[in-house]
Scaffold this active site. Structure first.
Site, short mmCIF file in Angstrom:
data_model
loop_
_atom_site.label_atom_id
_atom_site.label_comp_id
_atom_site.label_asym_id
_atom_site.label_seq_id
_atom_site.Cartn_x
_atom_site.Cartn_y
_atom_site.Cartn_z
N HIS A 120 35.44 45.88 21.58
CA HIS A 120 36.38 46.33 22.60
C HIS A 120 37.77 46.57 22.02
CE1 HIS A 120 38.28 42.30 22.78
NE2 HIS A 120 37.04 41.84 22.61
N ASP A 121 38.43 47.60 22.53
CA ASP A 121 39.83 47.93 22.23
C ASP A 121 40.06 48.36 20.79
OD1 ASP A 121 40.94 47.10 24.91
OD2 ASP A 121 40.14 45.17 24.25
N GLY A 138 36.98 42.88 18.19
CA GLY A 138 37.90 43.53 19.09
C GLY A 138 39.25 43.85 18.47
#
Length: 262
Positions: A120-121, A138
């Site tokens: 994520h991100d 992440g």
């Protein structure tokens, strides 16, 4: 447009011209597939995911499903994938979270080999390659033309610079400078990615200048920041060296991979 009769495309999904969706694929209601995208078979694309034109996705890839972050609370985060990427078997790419800007972003012409993972991100540039089972935690940033070897693992918030190379089975918990080459259980800087520089067409004079800048940055008196500042002044007219010094002098959540002898 060709959609196999066993595929499931939920109402609301947006499909560009000449999209091909093979057997047993599942496409969610908020997914957008650009022109000429191909899901070969058994591909699952979910969430607020946009896939750019010409990208191909191989069997059993999981794209856009809920991030592996226990703090995720169902926020409407997104995953954006660029043009002409190749996402191979069992690769996983997750959307963003509220703690990271709500967006995972992948550039154009990237290759994600079998079993690779984008957490994520993450922010990934253009022409990036993740070899088999390379994994990004992440909030990782990866610059253009970087190569990450098989079975490597990159810690949260680490930055991998432009055209850096990470050796196979390396654990990377510190930032990797542009054009750097790192390897090891806890990766250390082993020098410059000279093979990559030559393949990209950097001339001999420029490569020598980068090597000279590297020596100023990673040897001599003073802290890394002080040496990088000196190199920025001494090599102000050499763009690749400026990329390295700007990278080091920028704000970062991590320290840097450095040579073993430093």
């Amino acid at each position: 447009m060709r959609i196999h009769p066993t595929a499931i495309v939920e109402d609301g999904a947006r499909l560009g011209e000449n999209v091909r969706i093979g057997p047993y694929c599942v496409v969610g209601a908020e997914v957008e597939l650009g022109p000429d995208v191909e899901l070969i078979s058994h591909v699952a694309v979910a969430g607020r995911t946009r896939i750019g034109a010409g990208t191909r996705v191989w069997p059993f890839a999981s794209v856009g499903h809920q991030p592996q972050d226990l703090k995720y609370a169902g926020e409407p985060s997104r995953l954006e994938i660029g043009r002409d990427c190749m996402i191979r078997e069992h690769a996983t790419l997750n959307p963003g979270t509220s703690g990271g800007g709500m967006l995972t972003q992948v550039g154009d012409r990237c290759l994600f080999m079998m079993g690779s993972h984008v957490g994520h991100d993450c922010r990934i540039g253009n022409n990036v390659i993740l070899a088999n089972n390379a994994t990004l935690a992440g909030h990782v940033e990866v610059g253009d033309f970087a190569f990450l070897g098989g079975l490597c693992a990159v810690h949260q918030f680490v930055r991998i610079g432009t055209q850096a190379m990470v050796g196979g089975m390396s654990g990377v918990e510190k930032d990797v400078i542009p054009f750097g080459s790192v390897i090891g259980n806890r990766a250390e800087l082993g020098g410059l990615n000279l093979v990559g520089l030559k393949r990209r067409g950097f001339d001999r004079e420029t490569i020598h200048a980068i090597r000279a800048g590297y020596r100023v940055i990673f040897s001599g008196e003073g802290s890394l920041t002080e040496r990088a500042t000196r190199a920025a002044e001494e090599f102000a007219d050499i763009a690749p060296v400026r990329l390295i010094t700007d990278f080091i002098l920028a704000d970062s959540a991590r320290s840097f991979c450095t040579p073993r002898e430093v």
